[in-house]
Each structure stands twice: as structure tokens, then as C-alpha cells.
Design a protein around this motif. Structure first.
Motif, mmCIF file in Angstrom:
data_model
loop_
_atom_site.group_PDB
_atom_site.id
_atom_site.type_symbol
_atom_site.label_atom_id
_atom_site.label_comp_id
_atom_site.label_asym_id
_atom_site.label_seq_id
_atom_site.Cartn_x
_atom_site.Cartn_y
_atom_site.Cartn_z
ATOM 1 N N ALA A 173 -23.999 25.966 -12.432
ATOM 2 C CA ALA A 173 -24.762 26.255 -11.147
ATOM 3 C C ALA A 173 -25.916 26.923 -11.344
ATOM 4 O O ALA A 173 -26.209 27.687 -12.501
ATOM 5 C CB ALA A 173 -24.136 27.137 -10.277
ATOM 6 N N ASN A 174 -27.218 26.819 -10.405
ATOM 7 C CA ASN A 174 -28.187 27.542 -10.641
ATOM 8 C C ASN A 174 -28.444 28.969 -10.586
ATOM 9 O O ASN A 174 -29.245 29.751 -11.235
ATOM 10 C CB ASN A 174 -29.167 26.864 -10.022
ATOM 11 N N TRP A 177 -25.099 32.626 -6.001
ATOM 12 C CA TRP A 177 -24.867 31.711 -4.676
ATOM 13 C C TRP A 177 -24.356 30.458 -4.989
ATOM 14 O O TRP A 177 -23.455 29.951 -4.231
ATOM 15 C CB TRP A 177 -25.784 32.100 -3.669
ATOM 16 N N HIS A 178 -25.146 29.542 -5.619
ATOM 17 C CA HIS A 178 -24.729 28.361 -5.816
ATOM 18 C C HIS A 178 -23.538 28.133 -6.662
ATOM 19 O O HIS A 178 -22.596 27.408 -6.171
ATOM 20 C CB HIS A 178 -26.016 27.743 -6.662
ATOM 21 N N ALA A 179 -23.244 29.322 -7.510
ATOM 22 C CA ALA A 179 -22.045 29.133 -8.140
ATOM 23 C C ALA A 179 -20.699 29.274 -7.068
ATOM 24 O O ALA A 179 -19.746 28.743 -7.349
ATOM 25 C CB ALA A 179 -21.926 30.432 -9.397
ATOM 26 N N TYR A 181 -20.731 28.712 -4.203
ATOM 27 C CA TYR A 181 -20.666 27.391 -3.139
ATOM 28 C C TYR A 181 -20.001 26.339 -4.234
ATOM 29 O O TYR A 181 -19.162 25.784 -3.733
ATOM 30 C CB TYR A 181 -21.847 26.927 -2.959
ATOM 31 N N LYS A 182 -20.108 26.290 -5.485
ATOM 32 C CA LYS A 182 -19.408 25.288 -6.293
ATOM 33 C C LYS A 182 -18.074 25.466 -6.515
ATOM 34 O O LYS A 182 -17.226 24.466 -6.434
ATOM 35 C CB LYS A 182 -20.251 25.385 -7.529
ATOM 36 N N TRP A 261 -18.089 30.648 -14.581
ATOM 37 C CA TRP A 261 -19.666 30.575 -14.561
ATOM 38 C C TRP A 261 -20.438 31.724 -14.842
ATOM 39 O O TRP A 261 -21.173 31.508 -15.840
ATOM 40 C CB TRP A 261 -20.054 30.577 -12.807
ATOM 41 N N HIS A 265 -23.178 31.084 -18.103
ATOM 42 C CA HIS A 265 -24.413 30.664 -17.372
ATOM 43 C C HIS A 265 -25.522 31.032 -18.230
ATOM 44 O O HIS A 265 -25.579 32.253 -18.547
ATOM 45 C CB HIS A 265 -24.620 31.261 -15.969
#
Length: 329
Positions: A173-174, A177-179, A181-182, A261, A265
């Protein structure tokens, strides 16, 4: 959620049968290192010496008070099981039980994680059954059978950050918060997320162990759905949701964020010192379930979770010489 600090990646771990193996089939001493003075032979000699010293230090932190993992696993599992009859009898503080169930869901992966690497008891030892049952009871709350959890976690070690072979790669994930969501998205029907990757990898393995893990998954999922349905049918839908359904989903998201993540990352590089990173979590070492020092686990999985921070500081001078940025954790 986290602050990226540095990077590193694994070496020795236990294979599917529990024996020693090497993730990187190349000589780790030949892995990229910081430029050293002198000719290439001196550089290689220095790297070999550093690796030997690194392994000698790491060896001191293997083992320890491993009884804490089965003790925690069985105690928490027994308490969690007691919540169901207590809820039906009306003797349960449901909000408190919900919080504890969520903590048990997250903590259960920590105890199962040691069993995955046979750190509680090695194959052939008299207490091997304790290792296996610690793993089995620990992952029931998250409805992730130990047999599959172990296979997938070891595959992650063998193929960290490989787009096709790393089972955890879909968690890329970017940002935080994106993580988060994923972690939710990858569990949705029709999404090419974690479960599809797991099934594909298990089918490619084609072993009896892989086949049995799929059957274990089906059995546990059926039990999970049967319990939820029976409690809802009997008028205890809220209790079922707060004792198992919601803790399971919160636990899975928490685990995938911090175990998958955060320490890897951004995904992409593959190598002993580049596939996973050091990071400082705002929740600390305990709140991040020990993942701030995840590099130690990838380098030496035989070091138990509760000793990785201690081992990190002992290994820090060597890691710095190898070019790894090492923060205060």
C-alpha cells in the motif's frame, strides 16, 4: 502510524519440517555491503567476519522463557471460550469481553508465530505436541487454521516481496491509511486478495500438507459460521458479533497492518538487508506486536518475539557496519 527508518532482510529460518535452511541460497557474506577500503578480497573477508560475529551474537538470544507462549495461548483461549456460556447466562460484561476478545485475536498470532517457527519445541522433541497445540488454539479466534498460517508464513520468509510467491504481497500500500483499507479490501468476495493468493500458492505446492491445510480452513470456517448462525437464531446475535465476528476482523486488520505492511513497506527489493525495514511505531514495541524490530526476526527466526529488541541492540553495531540505519526503538 509508523515512521520508516531503515531496512534489512532475512537469512536463517526453519523450513517446513523445522530444520535449518537458508532463505537466500547465495552466500550471505556476498550480499551487498557498504564500500570498504582495500581491494575486493579485503571487502569479502570483512563481510565474512561480520557475518560470523553477527551469528555468534544472535545465537545468545535464541530460546529463553518459551513457556510463556503456551501459557498465554491456553489461558486466553480458555477465557475466550468461557465468554459464550457466560453471555448466554447473562453473567458477562459484554463491552469488556469484546475488548479482551480483540486483544486475544491479535495476541494469538504472536503465540502461534513462535509455533510456526518451532521455537517452543523442535520436531522430534518430547514437547513437540505443545508447540503444535499452542499454534492450533492461538489462531482459532481469527478463523485462520494453524496449518495454513504456518505454510503461508514460511512461504513469506522464503519469497519476501516476490510479487507472485510472497503470500503477503497483496498487502502492499502507498501509506498507513491505504494499508488499513487494504486489510479490509483483501478479505472481500471477488477481490484478488490474500485468500486467492493463498489458494493459488497451496495448489502450486501440491503437497498433502497443503491439501490438508485447505481442508482445515473449510472446517474452521464452517464451525465459525455455524456458531454465529446458532447464536443469532437463539437471540444472541449481538453477543456473537462482539465475541467473535468483530474481534476476528479487527484482529486480522491489526495483524496484517503491523506484521505484513509496516515492516515491509515499500515492497519491492529482495535481499538479506533490503526486503524488510526498521521502523518506530507510535504504539511502541508491544503495541506493534514486536514488529519494530522485525529485521531481527527475518535474520534469525529462532530468536523469540520477546527477545528481538534485546537482540537488536546487541546486533546494532554490526548492522550499522553493514549499512543498516539503526534507530532508537
Amino acid at each position: 502510524m509508523t515512521e520508516a527508518i531503515g531496512a534489512t532482510h532475512g537469512g536463517d529460518l526453519r523450513d517446513r519440517s523445522g530444520s535449518d535452511t537458508q532463505v537466500d541460497r547465495r552466500n550471505p557474506a556476498d550480499a551487498p555491503a557498504i564500500p570498504l577500503s582495500g581491494d575486493s578480497s579485503l571487502d569479502r573477508h570483512t563481510r565474512v567476519a561480520l557475518l560470523k560475529e553477527e551469528r555468534a551474537i544472535a545465537k545468545q538470544f535464541e530460546g529463553g522463557k518459551m513457556w510463556i507462549y503456551p501459557a498465554a495461548a491456553f489461558t486466553c483461549y480458555a477465557i475466550w471460550l468461557s465468554f459464550f456460556p457466560l453471555a448466554i447466562m447473562g453473567w458477562l460484561n459484554l463491552p469488556l469481553a469484546f475488548v479482551l476478545s480483540t486483544v486475544f485475536a491479535v495476541g494469538g498470532y504472536v503465540t502461534s508465530h513462535e509455533a510456526m517457527h518451532s521455537n517452543i519445541a523442535r520436531p522430534g522433541s518430547k514437547r513437540r505436541w505443545l508447540n503444535e497445540w499452542t499454534g492450533k488454539v492461538s489462531t482459532i479466534i481469527i478463523v485462520f487454521p494453524f496449518s495454513m498460517a504456518r505454510l503461508m508464513h514460511l512461504e513469506h520468509h522464503y519469497h519476501t516481496n516476490h510479487p507472485e510467491k510472497d503470500p503477503d504481497y497483496p498487502d502492499r500500500a502507498n501509506g498507513p491509511w491505504h494499508a488499513i483499507y487494504k486489510t479490509w479490501l483483501n478479505r472481500q468476495p471477488g477481490v484478488d486478495g490474500s485468500i486467492h493468493i493463498y489458494k493459488r500458492i497451496l495448489n502450486e505446492m501440491g503437497t498433502k500438507e497443503a491439501s490438508d491445510s485447505l481442508k482445515d480452513t473449510i472446517r474452521l470456517q464452517l464451525i465459525f459460521m455455524a456458531v454465529l448462525f446458532a447464536m443469532a437464531w437463539s437471540g444472541y446475535a449481538i453477543e456473537a458479533a462482539l465475541l467473535w465476528w468483530l474481534p476476528r476482523h479487527i484482529g486480522l486488520s491489526y495483524i496484517r497492518f503491523y506484521l505484513s505492511w509496516a515492516p515491509h513497506h515499500p515492497r519491492g527489493e529482495q535481499g538479506r538487508y533490503t526486503s524488510t525495514r526498521l521502523f518506530k511505531s507510535r504504539l511502541g514495541q508491544i503495541g506493534s506486536i514486536g514488529m519494530e524490530t522485525h529485521l531481527i526476526h527475518h535474520l534469525y527466526p529462532a530468536i523469540p518475539n520477546h527477545r528481538t529488541k534485546e537482540a537488536y541492540y546487541a546486533l546494532r553495531p554490526i548492522l550499522e557496519k553493514r549499512g543498516v540505519r539503526c534507530p532508537e526503538i
